[in-house]
Design an enzyme around this catalytic site. Sequence first.
Site, mmCIF file in Angstrom:
data_model
loop_
_atom_site.group_PDB
_atom_site.id
_atom_site.type_symbol
_atom_site.label_atom_id
_atom_site.label_comp_id
_atom_site.label_asym_id
_atom_site.label_seq_id
_atom_site.Cartn_x
_atom_site.Cartn_y
_atom_site.Cartn_z
ATOM 1 N N ILE A 154 0.836 -1.211 0.000
ATOM 2 C CA ILE A 154 0.000 0.000 0.000
ATOM 3 C C ILE A 154 0.869 1.258 0.000
ATOM 4 O O ILE A 154 0.629 2.195 -0.760
ATOM 5 C CB ILE A 154 -0.970 -0.015 1.212
ATOM 6 C CG1 ILE A 154 -1.927 -1.213 1.094
ATOM 7 C CG2 ILE A 154 -1.750 1.289 1.297
ATOM 8 C CD1 ILE A 154 -2.741 -1.506 2.354
ATOM 9 N N THR A 232 -4.303 5.495 7.424
ATOM 10 C CA THR A 232 -5.280 4.529 6.898
ATOM 11 C C THR A 232 -4.848 3.113 7.280
ATOM 12 O O THR A 232 -5.374 2.141 6.742
ATOM 13 C CB THR A 232 -5.386 4.609 5.358
ATOM 14 O OG1 THR A 232 -4.075 4.429 4.804
ATOM 15 C CG2 THR A 232 -5.987 5.914 4.888
ATOM 16 N N ARG A 234 -3.709 1.350 10.890
ATOM 17 C CA ARG A 234 -4.421 0.841 12.066
ATOM 18 C C ARG A 234 -4.421 1.924 13.141
ATOM 19 O O ARG A 234 -3.400 2.611 13.341
ATOM 20 C CB ARG A 234 -3.732 -0.413 12.630
ATOM 21 C CG ARG A 234 -4.035 -1.710 11.890
ATOM 22 C CD ARG A 234 -5.491 -2.151 12.028
ATOM 23 N NE ARG A 234 -5.764 -3.411 11.355
ATOM 24 C CZ ARG A 234 -6.170 -3.542 10.102
ATOM 25 N NH1 ARG A 234 -6.366 -2.463 9.355
ATOM 26 N NH2 ARG A 234 -6.410 -4.736 9.590
ATOM 27 N N GLU A 263 -11.790 1.720 17.690
ATOM 28 C CA GLU A 263 -12.902 1.711 16.720
ATOM 29 C C GLU A 263 -13.837 0.513 16.849
ATOM 30 O O GLU A 263 -14.986 0.562 16.400
ATOM 31 C CB GLU A 263 -12.348 1.750 15.287
ATOM 32 C CG GLU A 263 -11.661 0.465 14.856
ATOM 33 C CD GLU A 263 -11.067 0.537 13.449
ATOM 34 O OE1 GLU A 263 -10.501 1.579 13.087
ATOM 35 O OE2 GLU A 263 -11.166 -0.470 12.719
ATOM 36 N N HIS A 295 -13.178 3.254 8.598
ATOM 37 C CA HIS A 295 -12.443 2.074 8.109
ATOM 38 C C HIS A 295 -13.012 1.600 6.763
ATOM 39 O O HIS A 295 -13.383 0.437 6.593
ATOM 40 C CB HIS A 295 -12.500 0.942 9.153
ATOM 41 C CG HIS A 295 -11.332 0.004 9.044
ATOM 42 N ND1 HIS A 295 -10.688 -0.519 10.137
ATOM 43 C CD2 HIS A 295 -10.692 -0.512 7.969
ATOM 44 C CE1 HIS A 295 -9.712 -1.311 9.743
ATOM 45 N NE2 HIS A 295 -9.697 -1.317 8.424
ATOM 46 N N ALA A 297 -11.314 2.391 3.768
ATOM 47 C CA ALA A 297 -10.297 2.560 2.728
ATOM 48 C C ALA A 297 -10.260 1.376 1.755
ATOM 49 O O ALA A 297 -9.990 1.536 0.569
ATOM 50 C CB ALA A 297 -8.927 2.772 3.360
ATOM 51 N N PHE A 298 -10.544 0.187 2.263
ATOM 52 C CA PHE A 298 -10.462 -1.018 1.411
ATOM 53 C C PHE A 298 -11.669 -1.167 0.493
ATOM 54 O O PHE A 298 -11.675 -2.039 -0.368
ATOM 55 C CB PHE A 298 -10.384 -2.274 2.302
ATOM 56 C CG PHE A 298 -11.680 -2.533 3.029
ATOM 57 C CD1 PHE A 298 -12.003 -1.826 4.172
ATOM 58 C CD2 PHE A 298 -12.605 -3.435 2.518
ATOM 59 C CE1 PHE A 298 -13.220 -2.025 4.816
ATOM 60 C CE2 PHE A 298 -13.820 -3.647 3.159
ATOM 61 C CZ PHE A 298 -14.128 -2.935 4.310
HETATM 62 P P1 NAD Z 1 2.761 -4.897 3.590
HETATM 63 O O1 NAD Z 1 3.107 -6.027 4.476
HETATM 64 O O2 NAD Z 1 2.854 -5.068 2.106
HETATM 65 O O3 NAD Z 1 3.634 -3.607 3.981
HETATM 66 C C1 NAD Z 1 3.860 -3.203 5.298
HETATM 67 C C2 NAD Z 1 5.187 -2.459 5.338
HETATM 68 O O4 NAD Z 1 5.356 -1.955 6.669
HETATM 69 C C3 NAD Z 1 6.388 -3.365 5.028
HETATM 70 O O5 NAD Z 1 7.226 -2.761 4.073
HETATM 71 C C4 NAD Z 1 7.060 -3.523 6.384
HETATM 72 O O6 NAD Z 1 8.464 -3.704 6.286
HETATM 73 C C5 NAD Z 1 6.712 -2.172 7.029
HETATM 74 N N1 NAD Z 1 6.892 -2.217 8.470
HETATM 75 C C6 NAD Z 1 6.746 -3.282 9.318
HETATM 76 N N2 NAD Z 1 7.088 -2.937 10.563
HETATM 77 C C7 NAD Z 1 7.478 -1.629 10.517
HETATM 78 C C8 NAD Z 1 7.953 -0.713 11.480
HETATM 79 N N3 NAD Z 1 8.141 -1.077 12.753
HETATM 80 N N4 NAD Z 1 8.239 0.540 11.068
HETATM 81 C C9 NAD Z 1 8.091 0.910 9.777
HETATM 82 N N5 NAD Z 1 7.653 0.078 8.815
HETATM 83 C C10 NAD Z 1 7.348 -1.175 9.182
HETATM 84 O O7 NAD Z 1 1.276 -4.476 4.014
HETATM 85 P P2 NAD Z 1 0.253 -3.586 3.170
HETATM 86 O O8 NAD Z 1 -0.586 -4.472 2.326
HETATM 87 O O9 NAD Z 1 0.968 -2.450 2.543
HETATM 88 O O10 NAD Z 1 -0.708 -3.082 4.364
HETATM 89 C C11 NAD Z 1 -0.209 -2.220 5.370
HETATM 90 C C12 NAD Z 1 -1.238 -2.094 6.483
HETATM 91 O O11 NAD Z 1 -2.376 -1.377 6.003
HETATM 92 C C13 NAD Z 1 -1.830 -3.425 6.970
HETATM 93 O O12 NAD Z 1 -1.000 -4.039 7.945
HETATM 94 C C14 NAD Z 1 -3.165 -3.020 7.536
HETATM 95 O O13 NAD Z 1 -3.065 -2.798 8.926
HETATM 96 C C15 NAD Z 1 -3.482 -1.708 6.821
HETATM 97 N N6 NAD Z 1 -4.683 -1.820 5.973
HETATM 98 C C16 NAD Z 1 -5.720 -0.988 6.194
HETATM 99 C C17 NAD Z 1 -6.857 -1.098 5.406
HETATM 100 C C18 NAD Z 1 -8.049 -0.170 5.570
HETATM 101 O O14 NAD Z 1 -9.120 -0.450 5.028
HETATM 102 N N7 NAD Z 1 -7.924 0.940 6.269
HETATM 103 C C19 NAD Z 1 -6.928 -2.087 4.415
HETATM 104 C C20 NAD Z 1 -5.835 -2.911 4.219
HETATM 105 C C21 NAD Z 1 -4.711 -2.774 5.004
#
Ligand code: NAD
Length: 328
Positions: A154, A232, A234, A263, A295, A297-298
Site C-alpha cells: 500500500i 489509513t 491501524r 474503533e 475504516h 479505505a479497502f
Molecule cells: P505490507 O506487508 O505489504 O507492507 C507493510 C510495510 O510496513 C512493510 O514494508 C514492512 O516492512 C513495514 N513495516 C513493518 N514494521 C514496521 C515498522 N516497525 N516501522 C516501519 N515500517 C514497518 O502491508 P500492506 O498491504 O501495505 O498493508 C499495510 C497495512 O495497512 C496493513 O498491515 C493493515 O493494517 C493496513 N490496511 C488498512 C486497510 C483499511 O481499510 N484501512 C486495508 C488494508 C490494510
Amino acid sequence: MKTLVYSIHGFDQASLEKAAKGKHNLTFTDQSLNASTASLANDFEAIALFTSDMANGKVLELLHDYHVKYIALRSVGYDYVDIAKAKSLGIKVANVPAYSPYAIAEHALTLLLALNRKLILSQYLMRIGDYRLDQLIGSDLHGKTIGIIGTGKIGAAFASIMNGFGCELLAYDVIQNEALQSKLNLSYCSLDYLCKNADVISVHCPLNKATQHLFNYHTFLMMKKNVIFINTARGGIVNTVDLIKALEENRLHAVGLDVYEFEKPIFFKNNMTVKIYDDLFLKLKSFSNVLITGHQAFLTNEALEGIAATVINNLDEWQKNKQSLNDL
Ligand code: NAD
C-alpha cells in the site's frame, strides 16, 4: 468445509457467495466474534473473520473447544488474532496478504486532497449559499515532501501516486525497497528526519509491538506546524490522547483518519440511535481540521472481489488438507 462468517455486512456477503460458488456451506452472522459469541461457531470447522472481530487467547481457547480448526481472515492485517496462541492450539490462520493496494492508497489520497482543499467546509458553504473563498485556501502538493511510513504494497502504491503529483518522497521502513527507491527517486530516512521534514505524513505499516503508538506526543512535536497527517493503517499506531493534545495545541494543520484506536465498538454498524460513550472519539470528531472515515479505505469493488477470492482459496486449500500459501 462448514464455515461460519462472522461480522458479515451488506457490502461483503455477495462477493463471498459469488467466489464460493456454493462451496464451504457458508453461514453468515452479523455478530462480531468475542468471548460471548464464540459459541456460535460450535460445530463449524472453519470461521471467517473481519477486523471488527477479536480472536484473543481466551476466544481462541473457546473456539478450540468448539472444534474450530481454521480461521480465514478477510483482511491484510491480523493484529486482532493471537497468532502464537492459535498455533499452539493447532488452529490454522490465513490472511489475505494482497488485494488491491490501490483501494487504500487512493483513499489516503482522498483524505489528503479533501483536507488540503477544505472540501468538507467548501461543500457546507456551498449548501448554505456562502460563496466566499476566504476560508478555503489550500496548498499545491506539487513540490511538497511526502513522508511515507511503511513502503510495502500500500505504501508503494501511495508513493507512486504522490510521485505523479511531482512530490519529493521520504520513507521510513524497517526493510528498504530498493526497486521502489530507484524507480521513484524516493529516499529512506529515520523516523525523526521524516517527521521533521515532511509536509504530509501517511501511515502504511502494520500494527505490531514495534509500531504501537509509533505516533505519540514526542513524534507530533517534531512535525512541521503545517503538516497533514493521514492514517489509513491501524488506529493503534497512533496514541489518540497525544494526537488530541497536539491538535488542541494547533501543532498539526490537518488530520485524516480511516482508522481509530478504539474503533471496534463503534465502526461498521449503525449507531445513529446509540449513545457513544467514547470521549476521545467525540473529541476527535469535533475538530474542524480532522476528517474521519469509518475504516472504509479497502471498500472498492476490486478489493472486495480480491478479498473474497483469496478467502475462498484459503478454505479450498485447507479442505484438500494442504497448507495455504497465506497461512500465518
Ligand atoms: P505490507 O506487508 O505489504 O507492507 C507493510 C510495510 O510496513 C512493510 O514494508 C514492512 O516492512 C513495514 N513495516 C513493518 N514494521 C514496521 C515498522 N516497525 N516501522 C516501519 N515500517 C514497518 O502491508 P500492506 O498491504 O501495505 O498493508 C499495510 C497495512 O495497512 C496493513 O498491515 C493493515 O493494517 C493496513 N490496511 C488498512 C486497510 C483499511 O481499510 N484501512 C486495508 C488494508 C490494510
